[in-house]
Every structure is written in structure tokens, then in C-alpha cells.
Design an enzyme around this catalytic site. Structure first.
Site, mmCIF file in Angstrom:
data_model
loop_
_atom_site.group_PDB
_atom_site.id
_atom_site.type_symbol
_atom_site.label_atom_id
_atom_site.label_comp_id
_atom_site.label_asym_id
_atom_site.label_seq_id
_atom_site.Cartn_x
_atom_site.Cartn_y
_atom_site.Cartn_z
ATOM 1 N N GLY A 124 8.671 7.855 -1.364
ATOM 2 C CA GLY A 124 8.084 7.835 -0.037
ATOM 3 C C GLY A 124 8.991 8.468 1.006
ATOM 4 O O GLY A 124 10.217 8.327 0.955
ATOM 5 N N ARG A 127 10.370 -5.410 3.231
ATOM 6 C CA ARG A 127 11.143 -6.263 4.150
ATOM 7 C C ARG A 127 10.326 -6.703 5.369
ATOM 8 O O ARG A 127 10.774 -7.589 6.102
ATOM 9 C CB ARG A 127 12.415 -5.549 4.577
ATOM 10 C CG ARG A 127 13.448 -5.450 3.458
ATOM 11 C CD ARG A 127 14.774 -4.870 3.929
ATOM 12 N NE ARG A 127 15.818 -5.039 2.933
ATOM 13 C CZ ARG A 127 16.143 -4.142 2.010
ATOM 14 N NH1 ARG A 127 15.472 -3.007 1.952
ATOM 15 N NH2 ARG A 127 17.105 -4.380 1.134
ATOM 16 N N LYS A 131 9.326 7.482 3.955
ATOM 17 C CA LYS A 131 9.938 6.477 4.827
ATOM 18 C C LYS A 131 11.436 6.379 4.577
ATOM 19 O O LYS A 131 12.228 6.242 5.509
ATOM 20 C CB LYS A 131 9.298 5.105 4.618
ATOM 21 C CG LYS A 131 9.859 4.034 5.561
ATOM 22 C CD LYS A 131 9.298 2.671 5.285
ATOM 23 C CE LYS A 131 9.948 2.028 4.090
ATOM 24 N NZ LYS A 131 11.377 1.649 4.344
ATOM 25 N N ASP A 132 11.832 6.444 3.317
ATOM 26 C CA ASP A 132 13.250 6.437 2.973
ATOM 27 C C ASP A 132 13.730 7.885 2.906
ATOM 28 O O ASP A 132 14.048 8.408 1.833
ATOM 29 C CB ASP A 132 13.461 5.706 1.646
ATOM 30 C CG ASP A 132 13.069 4.246 1.739
ATOM 31 O OD1 ASP A 132 13.760 3.478 2.424
ATOM 32 O OD2 ASP A 132 12.041 3.868 1.143
ATOM 33 N N GLU A 183 0.814 -1.221 0.000
ATOM 34 C CA GLU A 183 0.000 0.000 0.000
ATOM 35 C C GLU A 183 0.849 1.273 0.000
ATOM 36 O O GLU A 183 0.400 2.321 -0.470
ATOM 37 C CB GLU A 183 -0.957 0.005 1.182
ATOM 38 C CG GLU A 183 -2.182 -0.864 0.979
ATOM 39 C CD GLU A 183 -3.064 -0.370 -0.161
ATOM 40 O OE1 GLU A 183 -3.279 0.846 -0.265
ATOM 41 O OE2 GLU A 183 -3.540 -1.214 -0.949
ATOM 42 N N HIS A 211 3.643 1.702 -1.783
ATOM 43 C CA HIS A 211 3.889 1.954 -3.199
ATOM 44 C C HIS A 211 2.628 2.452 -3.903
ATOM 45 O O HIS A 211 2.688 3.369 -4.724
ATOM 46 C CB HIS A 211 4.340 0.661 -3.892
ATOM 47 C CG HIS A 211 5.622 0.097 -3.392
ATOM 48 N ND1 HIS A 211 5.686 -1.059 -2.662
ATOM 49 C CD2 HIS A 211 6.896 0.528 -3.528
ATOM 50 C CE1 HIS A 211 6.947 -1.332 -2.375
ATOM 51 N NE2 HIS A 211 7.697 -0.385 -2.884
ATOM 52 N N SER A 271 6.775 -1.790 4.464
ATOM 53 C CA SER A 271 8.052 -2.054 3.805
ATOM 54 C C SER A 271 8.012 -3.454 3.232
ATOM 55 O O SER A 271 7.428 -4.371 3.835
ATOM 56 C CB SER A 271 9.210 -1.942 4.807
ATOM 57 O OG SER A 271 10.413 -2.466 4.258
ATOM 58 N N GLN A 328 22.761 -1.368 -5.308
ATOM 59 C CA GLN A 328 22.535 -0.716 -4.017
ATOM 60 C C GLN A 328 22.537 -1.714 -2.866
ATOM 61 O O GLN A 328 22.283 -1.344 -1.725
ATOM 62 C CB GLN A 328 21.235 0.088 -4.033
ATOM 63 C CG GLN A 328 19.955 -0.722 -4.115
ATOM 64 C CD GLN A 328 18.739 0.166 -4.311
ATOM 65 O OE1 GLN A 328 18.567 0.783 -5.378
ATOM 66 N NE2 GLN A 328 17.885 0.245 -3.313
#
Length: 278
Positions: free
Chosen positions: A144, A184, A146-147, A32, A34, A182, A58
Site C-alpha cells: 500500500g 492501529r 500509505k506506507d 479494507e 489490505h 490502518s 521491526q
């Protein structure tokens, strides 16, 4: 929805589309968070491209490239349901062909926090994002919050290299218990998932203290650490930061916009999160 894997074909198609174009870069395993980016892009642009590419450059040598969650068929179905116009899904050989040897090297901004723990990470991020911008040519690109450090690095790159793209930040999407969404999170055991919301509680406590008049950064960091330390399932804290929002330089006093961020480990899973002050 069209799905393309070729740089050349993608660029050729995009020459004929109606502008503005919105790009949402992803590594797949969509959730959600993304989709919030996709919906924002869909609201603001007549043509929306979503890229799906698990970027090997990365990931560090001991990181989770091989096991990173992948489900392209599911991802494409989600994107089509959201009205995405084009899914760009290149393979590694398309993004990094034989002989590839040019890199975008971010500066000091990329050496702190995640950059200190994951050397070379932001070189890989900046390079692949620059390539996506060149292939797709977006007017706006969506990332986002978050990052948060990644967002800051990309904004700096766009400014420094005079890239003609507007970077749009979208607020972090969270589960009902506060855990930031996430890809992850799928690695977490049931017990770890129950414990993981402590990360947002720790950041929120610091935000509450700041709203209550505490501006000393070390006091805010101590508060985050204390809350995290209260959860036995936390196996390690990579950093707790109270930094200036743009440069990510650590602050002594929070008298301007700041980002409070942390990275913690639950078992083999590493999660990051942040909140913005001011």
C-alpha cells in the site's frame, strides 16, 4: 484456501502452481486497505498468497508488539471470502529459528523519516520481506502507498539485490472522512478518531497549494504543520516531509515527483500518512 505455517511445505507446494503468483505480505488485523491489495492481486494473478506474520524485528523496545491487534481466525475468513489460494501464517520460530543471524541492512533511504524515529525498523522490514520473497517466490508483490517509505525501501532492495519480483503499489484506502485505514486506528478513542482526519486534511492542503503553483517546499511543510497544530488532540508531530519521491531526500523546490508525508501522535497511537505530488 490452504493455510500453511511451514517454510518448506509452502515452498514445495508453490513449485507446482500456475504462474504468475501474487503475494500480499501483511501483519494481519486485516481491513479494507489490505483487501484492496488482495483484490488487485486476485485480478492480476491466477494464484494468490497472503502472508500473516507480526514481525517482531521491526518493532522497537518501547513499541506495541505485545498489544498489536491479532485475530487470525477473522483474517482467514476474510481471505477465503476473497478467493485467496494460500494463507502463509508462520510463527516467529519459523521465520527466525534459533541461531538466525543474517540481516538485510537498507542504506540511506531507510535512515530518514520513519528510520530516524524508529532505528532498526527498516532492517526488520527488509529482512522479513526478503525472507517472504524467498519462501513464496512471487512474480508480483503488493504494497500500500500509505506506507510510502516502506514501499521505497522495498523497491530499492529489489533493485539492488536483483530480486525477480515486480513491486506493485496500490493507492491508500481511506474512510469517508479521509483517514487512511490502518490496523492501529483500532487504538484510537472516539475523540481521537474524530480528530484523526486532520492528518489527511493537512496533507491535502499542501497538495492544493502545490496544484495552485506553490513549489517552495518549506511553505508546503509550514502549511501541513499549521493544519496539524490547529487540532488540540494532536499530541506530537514526529516529522513533516516534502521529499523527492524515489530517494526521499528533502526538497527545497518541488519541480519533480514528490511525497508529502507526516507522522503524528494522538495519545499513545502513532499514525503516518502521505500524498504524492506529480
Amino acid at each position: 484456501m490452504l493455510t500453511l505455517t511451514s517454510n518448506t511445505t509452502t515452498t514445495r507446494l508453490i513449485r507446482s502452481i500456475t504462474r504468475p503468483l501474487g503475494l500480499v505480505p501483511t501483519m494481519g488485523a486485516l481491513h479494507e486497505g489490505h483487501l484492496a491489495l488482495v483484490r488487485r492481486a486476485r485480478q492480476e494473478n491466477p494464484f494468490v498468497v497472503v502472508s500473516i506474520f507480526v514481525n517482531p524485528t521491526q518493532f522497537g523496545p518501547q513499541e506495541d508488539l505485545a498489544t498489536y491487534p491479532r485475530d487470525t481466525r477473522r483474517d482467514l475468513a476474510l481471505l477465503e471470502a476473497e478467493g485467496v489460494d494460500l494463507a502463509y501464517t508462520p510463527g516467529p520460530e519459523e521465520v527466525y529459528p534459533k541461531g538466525f543471524d543474517t540481516w538485510v541492512e537498507p542504506g540511506a533511504l531507510a535512515e530518514r523519516l520513519e528510520g530516524a524515529v524508529r532505528p532498526g525498523h527498516f532492517r526488520g522490514v527488509a529482512t522479513v520481506v526478503a525472507k517472504l520473497f524467498n519462501v513464496v517466490g512471487p512474480d508480483r508483490a503488493y504494497f500500500g502507498q500509505k506506507d510510502g517509505q516502506q514501499l521505497a525501501v522495498i523497491r530499492q532492495m529489489v533493485q539492488d539485490l536483483n530480486m525477480r519480483v515486480e513491486i506493485v503499489a496500490v493507492p491508500t484506502v481511506r474512510d469517508a472522512d479521509g483517514l487512511a485505514l490502518s490496523s492501529r486506528n483500532a487504538y484510537l478513542t472516539q475523540a481521537q478518531r474524530r480528530a484523526a482526519p486532520v492528518i489527511y486534511r493537512a496533507l491535502s492542503k499542501a497538495e492544493e497549494l502545490w496544484q495552485g503553483g506553490v513549489t517552495n517546499s518549506e511553505a508546503l511543510r509550514d502549511s501541513v504543520r499549521a493544519t496539524l497544530d490547529s487540532e488540540p488532540s494532536i499530541d506530537g508531530i514526529d516529522y513533516v516531509s516534502v521529499a523527492e519521491a524515489t530517494t526521499l531526500a528533502e526538497l527545497e523546490q518541488v519541480n519533480a515527483p514528490a511525497m508529502v508525508s507526516t507522522a503524528v501522535r494522538l495519545g499513545s497511537t502513532r499514525l503516518i500518512d502521505n500524498v504524492l505530488l506529480g
